[in-house]
Design an enzyme around this catalytic site. Structure first.
Site, PDB file in Angstrom:
ATOM      1  N   GLU A   1      26.647  43.778  64.619  1.00  0.00           N
ATOM      2  CA  GLU A   1      27.105  42.615  63.878  1.00  0.00           C
ATOM      3  C   GLU A   1      26.064  41.493  63.919  1.00  0.00           C
ATOM      4  OE1 GLU A   1      29.504  43.056  62.034  1.00  0.00           O
ATOM      5  OE2 GLU A   1      31.352  43.735  62.981  1.00  0.00           O
TER       6      GLU A   1
ATOM      7  N   HIS B   1      25.537  43.947  58.441  1.00  0.00           N
ATOM      8  CA  HIS B   1      25.395  44.773  59.645  1.00  0.00           C
ATOM      9  C   HIS B   1      24.875  46.165  59.317  1.00  0.00           C
ATOM     10  CE1 HIS B   1      29.906  46.148  59.497  1.00  0.00           C
ATOM     11  NE2 HIS B   1      29.175  47.180  59.190  1.00  0.00           N
TER      12      HIS B   1
ATOM     13  N   ASN C   1      28.502  41.866  55.765  1.00  0.00           N
ATOM     14  CA  ASN C   1      27.855  40.760  56.480  1.00  0.00           C
ATOM     15  C   ASN C   1      26.435  41.131  56.932  1.00  0.00           C
ATOM     16  OD1 ASN C   1      28.356  42.541  58.544  1.00  0.00           O
ATOM     17  ND2 ASN C   1      29.741  41.214  59.695  1.00  0.00           N
TER      18      ASN C   1
ATOM     19  N   ASP D   1      27.594  55.667  65.108  1.00  0.00           N
ATOM     20  CA  ASP D   1      28.608  54.904  65.836  1.00  0.00           C
ATOM     21  C   ASP D   1      29.949  55.627  65.885  1.00  0.00           C
ATOM     22  OD1 ASP D   1      29.029  54.590  63.111  1.00  0.00           O
ATOM     23  OD2 ASP D   1      28.574  52.459  63.088  1.00  0.00           O
TER      24      ASP D   1
HETATM   25  C1  GLP Z   1      30.994  50.440  58.847  1.00  0.00           C
HETATM   26  C2  GLP Z   1      29.996  51.377  59.550  1.00  0.00           C
HETATM   27  C3  GLP Z   1      28.628  51.223  58.989  1.00  0.00           C
HETATM   28  C4  GLP Z   1      28.714  51.233  57.492  1.00  0.00           C
HETATM   29  C5  GLP Z   1      29.414  49.994  57.004  1.00  0.00           C
HETATM   30  C6  GLP Z   1      29.619  49.976  55.522  1.00  0.00           C
HETATM   31  O1  GLP Z   1      31.378  49.340  59.587  1.00  0.00           O
HETATM   32  N1  GLP Z   1      29.956  51.236  60.973  1.00  0.00           N
HETATM   33  O2  GLP Z   1      27.796  52.250  59.488  1.00  0.00           O
HETATM   34  O3  GLP Z   1      27.428  51.272  56.938  1.00  0.00           O
HETATM   35  O4  GLP Z   1      30.633  49.831  57.645  1.00  0.00           O
HETATM   36  O5  GLP Z   1      30.715  50.750  55.161  1.00  0.00           O
HETATM   37  P1  GLP Z   1      31.057  51.220  53.727  1.00  0.00           P
HETATM   38  O6  GLP Z   1      30.040  52.230  53.366  1.00  0.00           O
HETATM   39  O7  GLP Z   1      32.434  51.829  53.831  1.00  0.00           O
HETATM   40  O8  GLP Z   1      31.022  50.035  52.856  1.00  0.00           O
END
Ligand code: GLP
Length: 242
Positions: A143, A138, A136, A67
């Site tokens: 989402e 995702h 959440n 992404d």
């Molecule tokens: C972001 C990314 C995800 C990631 C998630 C968790 O929103 N788009 O790909 O897995 O959040 O992030 P983190 O690893 O910083 O907790």
């Protein structure tokens, strides 16, 4: 689902590194799906270490990231392109033109998404996809409520995600409210998936992803239906799994 329980973040990163390095050695032209966020940072440090020790080369590796924020160009320190260059690509022998991240400032975002999807198909799909988990539930930026059939597209971010990711920005107003994200349908076409989860803030989402109902309200629950998923999670993240 195979669940590997590890003590902490460091052990999670090392275990994931081993699986990825083994996969790179196994395949002639590996296609990796990569993630951003705090979770895979330790993994990328481990990979750089293995590269520097001469254990692995990335000359034949192609990568696709999950992404990118809409509106941030690759030079913006909070863009995911910048993150990947900074945390991984510039430290290893990968050719940058073999690394793909959706372009968040494309004139035609819809066309960008379609082209991205096509590119993945053209190289034969992703061999190994690394995923993190949102609080959440995702995956990528899909989402809760996103269709399991979704393909790469422009998505709106929830307030919870904006707040989670706010720590990287000066203020919440600066967090982009939209992103380009591979869809759930695109993600689960990967031949193999590694989900990395660390910390108590993910415990509820992880327990639902593993033992809960398979529902679009909890995007990661779709992983229960994939034949080749390995979850590497630390004790804190697994604390609510019975
Ligand atoms: C972001 C990314 C995800 C990631 C998630 C968790 O929103 N788009 O790909 O897995 O959040 O992030 P983190 O690893 O910083 O907790």
């Amino acid at each position: 689902m195979k669940i590997i329980k590890v003590k902490d973040y460091d052990e999670m990163s090392k275990k994931a590194c081993k699986l990825i390095v083994d996969k790179i050695k196994e395949l002639n032209d590996p296609i990796l799906g990569l993630a951003t966020g705090s979770t895979p940072e330790g993994l990328y440090q481990q990979i750089i270490g293995k590269y520097k020790q001469g254990e692995v080369s990335f000359k034949n590796v192609t990568t696709f990231n999950l992404d990118e924020y809409v509106g941030l160009d690759g030079d913006h320190p909070n863009s995911y392109r910048y993150f990947m260059n900074d945390k991984l690509f510039k430290h290893i022998d990968i050719s940058l033109d073999q690394t793909f991240v959706p372009n968040g400032i494309a004139n035609d975002l819809k066309a960008e998404c379609n082209d991205y999807e096509q590119l993945i198909q053209d190289v034969g799909g992703i061999d190994l996809q690394v995923l993190g988990l949102g609080t959440n539930g995702h995956i990528a930026f899909n989402e809760p409520g996103t269709s399991f059939d979704s393909r790469t597209s422009v998505v709106d971010l929830t307030q919870e995600t904006l707040e989670s990711n706010r720590r990287f920005f000066d203020s919440i107003e600066e967090v982009p409210t939209q992103a380009l994200s591979m869809g759930i349908g695109s993600v689960i076409e990967a031949k193999e998936i590694i989900l990395l989860v660390s910390g108590e803030s993910k415990a509820k989402a992880l327990s639902l992803a593993i033992n809960g109902e398979i529902t679009e309200d909890l995007p990661a629950s779709i992983l229960q239906q994939h034949d080749h998923v390995t979850i590497i999670a630390d004790e804190a993240a697994l604390s609510q799994v019975k």
